[in-house]
Design an enzyme around this catalytic site. Structure first.
Site, short mmCIF file in Angstrom:
data_model
loop_
_atom_site.label_atom_id
_atom_site.label_comp_id
_atom_site.label_asym_id
_atom_site.label_seq_id
_atom_site.Cartn_x
_atom_site.Cartn_y
_atom_site.Cartn_z
N GLU A 312 0.79 -1.29 -0.08
CA GLU A 312 -0.11 -0.10 0.01
C GLU A 312 0.87 1.21 0.04
O GLU A 312 0.91 2.14 -0.72
CB GLU A 312 -0.78 -0.02 1.17
CG GLU A 312 -1.73 1.10 1.38
CD GLU A 312 -2.48 1.19 2.65
OE1 GLU A 312 -3.41 1.90 2.71
OE2 GLU A 312 -1.99 0.34 3.58
N HIS A 313 1.90 1.32 0.96
CA HIS A 313 2.77 2.29 0.92
C HIS A 313 4.15 1.87 0.72
O HIS A 313 4.59 0.93 1.49
CB HIS A 313 2.75 3.09 2.52
CG HIS A 313 1.28 3.48 2.94
ND1 HIS A 313 0.77 2.81 3.55
CD2 HIS A 313 0.81 4.84 2.54
CE1 HIS A 313 -0.48 3.40 3.84
NE2 HIS A 313 -0.58 4.53 3.27
#
Length: 410
Positions: A312-313
């Protein structure tokens, strides 16, 4: 369920388990607002006789906004403008191309009724209002509503003020499966919406999965994820705090750290357990560390690992981050140096923090204005013989003879 016993496969019948989410969905579909009021009492702990009692309209949001001091108003407006400017870059106009006797193109049309889901309960998430509502405003939906669970029937002035700035038509002070189902099918006092966006717990995600097809959804978001790629010259304190900032979301959150220096990684590992006791959310962080990994590998192999995990990050705390950027295909949001905290992306920079998880970035993007519009094809022909010949040829090959006659007769 298959079991292997003495070289034979035995098929065991699974006992039917009651599906909590599906039961609520079916109750709301059958009994409508009566079931909704029952579940609001049972789950939200609010006793009401009419659903309008937990609706908050713009005039009350405006009053809350007026009460804010000058500095808070300035912060809210600045974040709103910054996020809107970012998302406006995605905007595309309808278009048409004229090619001899053929006209074709695309009409960009707004989704008319949007519902945003904002998590709540024990705490508040005002940033989620910005991240869900602002991208939708670019296409100017006819109706934008917000649903959010609250504790003890009390809602924060900050939530109301941001909702006012984000042009929310009304807030429904209830969340969970029962409220999502209500905005999907509609009830006596709740009109059905076309799409719902926003993160939630596992029950919210499961309900969105079941209801998709009756309502549009943004994505099926899971626990938060972070992948850090760093060199050994970065102070361990920075990396550890980034680790903690992601892991405090939820006990199922996941973090990865990859470096090419083993001693550096061992030092970070030891310091994590020394510093964890000073964290306010240490119980959550400690549990979520069970899902997390520290990886010793070279930077060349890291690209394969990153593209496989599809985090996601992604934090690239290396000097050659721009070179790596070209080779990263699967990721939600990339932070290009150690000075760019993930918190900046969560709150103020511009991109939405509603980001695909569970490897979904292989086929899905972060929430943006394309999630709030439809692209409608436009076609027109004027006695085009070539179009007749081609469409008639392919329809006959596929044995759709009426298609062929329909083409030729024009």
């Amino acid at each position: 369920m298959l079991n292997f016993v003495n070289n034979y496969f035995i098929l065991k019948k699974n006992k039917k388990k009651k599906d909590f989410v599906l039961n609520i969905i079916n109750d709301i579909k059958i009994y409508g607002e009566y079931a909704l009021l029952y579940y609001i009492k049972k789950i939200d702990g609010i006793i009401i006789k009419n659903i309008n009692n937990i609706k908050i309209y713009k005039k009350y949001m405006k009053k809350a906004f007026i009460k804010l001091n000058f500095n808070k108003k300035k912060i809210i407006k600045e974040i709103f403008i910054r996020i809107k400017k970012y998302h406006f870059h995605f905007y595309k106009n309808s278009w048409q191309i004229i090619n001899k006797n053929i006209i074709y193109g695309q009409k960009i049309s707004k989704i008319e009724k949007i519902c945003i889901y904002i998590p709540g309960g024990n705490t508040i998430y005002p940033s989620s209002i910005f991240m869900n509502a602002v991208p939708s405003l670019i296409h100017k939906p006819k109706k934008l509503i917000m649903i959010t669970p609250i504790k003890n029937g009390i809602i924060s002035n900050l939530i109301l003020s941001i909702s006012y700035i984000c042009n929310i038509n009304y807030i429904l002070l209830s969340g969970g499966v029962h409220t999502i189902t209500s905005v999907t099918f509609g009830t006596k006092n709740i009109k059905k919406t076309n799409k719902i966006t926003g993160p939630g717990n596992k029950f919210v995600t499961k309900s969105k999965k079941y209801l998709f097809g009756n309502i549009g959804i943004d994505m099926l978001a899971g626990p938060s994820e972070l992948f850090i790629l760093c060199e050994d010259n970065l102070h361990p304190k920075i990396i550890i705090n980034d680790f903690f900032s992601q892991l405090e979301h939820d006990i199922n959150s996941i973090s990865f750290l990859l470096s090419n220096n083993k001693k550096y990684l061992i030092n970070i590992y030891n310091n994590i357990y020394k510093k964890i006791k000073y964290q306010k959310n240490k119980k959550i962080i400690f549990k979520s560390l069970n899902n997390s990994y520290i990886i010793f590998n070279n930077f060349y192999n890291s690209l394969k690992i990153i593209n496989f995990i599809s985090p996601e990050h992604l934090m690239l705390c290396v000097k050659f981050s721009f070179k790596l950027l070209k080779k990263i295909n699967n990721c939600g949001t990339i932070f290009l140096n150690y000075k760019t905290s993930i918190s900046y992306g969560d709150y103020i920079i511009g991109p939405s923090h509603v980001i695909p998880t569970n490897k979904n970035s292989k086929f899905c993007s972060s929430l943006n204005i394309d999630d709030f519009c439809k692209k409608i094809n436009i076609i027109k022909t004027n006695n085009n013989l070539y179009s007749k010949i081609l469409s008639s040829y392919f329809s006959k090959k596929e044995k759709f003879y009426s298609h062929s006659f329909s083409s030729i007769l024009r």
